[in-house]
Design an enzyme around this catalytic site. Structure first.
Site, PDB file in Angstrom:
ATOM      1  N   CYS A  55       1.025  -1.219   0.191  1.00 20.00           N
ATOM      2  CA  CYS A  55      -0.020  -0.376   0.540  1.00 20.00           C
ATOM      3  C   CYS A  55       0.674   1.449   0.083  1.00 20.00           C
ATOM      4  O   CYS A  55       0.697   2.246  -0.415  1.00 20.00           O
ATOM      5  CB  CYS A  55      -0.715   0.083   0.847  1.00 20.00           C
ATOM      6  SG  CYS A  55      -1.754  -1.086   0.892  1.00 20.00           S
ATOM      7  N   ARG A 138      -7.818  -4.852  -3.085  1.00 17.89           N
ATOM      8  CA  ARG A 138      -7.573  -3.490  -3.951  1.00 17.89           C
ATOM      9  C   ARG A 138      -8.499  -2.976  -5.218  1.00 17.89           C
ATOM     10  O   ARG A 138      -8.555  -3.596  -6.102  1.00 17.89           O
ATOM     11  CB  ARG A 138      -6.132  -3.440  -4.304  1.00 17.89           C
ATOM     12  CG  ARG A 138      -5.301  -3.891  -3.664  1.00 17.89           C
ATOM     13  CD  ARG A 138      -3.742  -3.842  -3.882  1.00 17.89           C
ATOM     14  NE  ARG A 138      -2.767  -4.595  -2.385  1.00 17.89           N
ATOM     15  CZ  ARG A 138      -2.218  -3.986  -1.939  1.00 17.89           C
ATOM     16  NH1 ARG A 138      -2.494  -2.458  -1.570  1.00 17.89           N
ATOM     17  NH2 ARG A 138      -1.246  -5.217  -0.762  1.00 17.89           N
TER      18      ARG A 138
HETATM   19  C1  BEZ Z   1       0.957  -4.576   1.706  1.00 22.54           C
HETATM   20  O1  BEZ Z   1       2.257  -4.678   1.505  1.00 22.54           O
HETATM   21  O2  BEZ Z   1       0.344  -3.491   1.939  1.00 22.54           O
HETATM   22  C2  BEZ Z   1      -0.214  -5.870   2.330  1.00 22.54           C
HETATM   23  C3  BEZ Z   1       0.040  -6.966   2.188  1.00 22.54           C
HETATM   24  C4  BEZ Z   1      -0.550  -8.052   2.327  1.00 22.54           C
HETATM   25  C5  BEZ Z   1      -1.698  -7.866   3.093  1.00 22.54           C
HETATM   26  C6  BEZ Z   1      -2.098  -6.367   3.017  1.00 22.54           C
HETATM   27  C7  BEZ Z   1      -1.423  -5.817   2.949  1.00 22.54           C
END
Ligand code: BEZ
Length: 238
Positions: A55, A138
């Site tokens: 993110c 997402r």
């Molecule tokens: C992230 O790194 O944004 C992420 C990865 C897996 C689950 C939730 C967020």
């Protein structure tokens, strides 16, 4: 009751639907959606959580491209199931501490919705329980200036989005509207565009004979649309 909740959790608006309305608290103050954005294209997108690496890479990329989207009359609105103070702390951390792929000192200026009660996420089908019951996937909703949903793309938690593709979608949707054409696979401004299917035998014949139209067969006809014409129409002059 349980079934109703489950239904609500997985319900999602569809392409062509009016964007569901909501009022929300954001990092840029309260917004009324989509009415506050009337007249602009909007990308409403969700991310799973603040202070997570994928993110963070996405927010830095999107914030860096914000002016490019603004030139295409497109505003950005983010959302996660986190509170306002978490959002503020995360965006401050991004600006003050994170350097990634040549991007640093990145200030996220677009609104980030706090949705701790999941009200908005549920309205937009951003919670997909078999992926995660408490984090938004997402999701990306492309909404036109009249508030109609025009494209929806979903990615799972582990997959960071391609923001050049999101930009291509915004330009292609506007090109389709402005020039009454469709865009073929991998289309970029300057590539040939597809003209609508012939509605009569006469039109089909005329097209096959038109020197400005390139027909692979009567149902698959393209024409030139140069890059400057597309971009001059779509991009706001600086
Ligand atoms: C992230 O790194 O944004 C992420 C990865 C897996 C689950 C939730 C967020």
């Amino acid at each position: 009751m349980e079934q109703a909740l489950e239904q609500q959790a997985v319900s999602m608006p569809r392409i062509g639907d009016p964007a569901p309305e909501f009022t929300a608290v954001t990092t840029q103050g309260e917004i009324n959606f989509p009415s506050d954005f009337s007249g602009s294209w909007v990308i409403l997108f969700s991310h799973p959580a603040d202070f997570t690496p994928v993110c963070t890479s996405e927010f830095m990329t999107f914030a860096t491209m914000e002016d490019k989207f603004a030139e295409a009359n497109c505003k950005l609105v983010g959302l996660s199931i986190d509170g306002l103070y978490s959002h503020i702390a995360w965006l401050r951390t991004i600006k003050e501490k994170i350097e990634y792929k040549g991007m640093k000192d990145v200030e996220v200026m677009f609104p980030l919705i706090e949705d701790i009660k999941m009200d908005v996420a549920k309205k937009y089908g951003m919670i997909q329980p078999n992926e995660d019951t408490t984090k938004a996937v997402r999701a990306v909703f492309f909404i036109d200036p009249k508030g109609t949903i025009r494209t929806i793309i979903y990615y799972p938690l582990s997959l960071g989005r391609n923001f050049e593709e999101l930009y291509r979608v915004i330009i292609a949707l506007q090109a389709a509207d402005e020039f009454g054409v469709a865009t073929p696979a991998d289309w970029q401004p300057g590539d040939d565009v597809i003209i609508g299917p012939a509605g009569s035998c006469g039109t089909a014949k005329e097209r096959m004979e038109d020197e400005d139209i390139d027909c692979k067969d009567w149902f698959f006809c393209t024409k030139k649309l140069d890059k400057e014409t597309v971009l001059n129409k779509i991009l706001k002059k600086k």
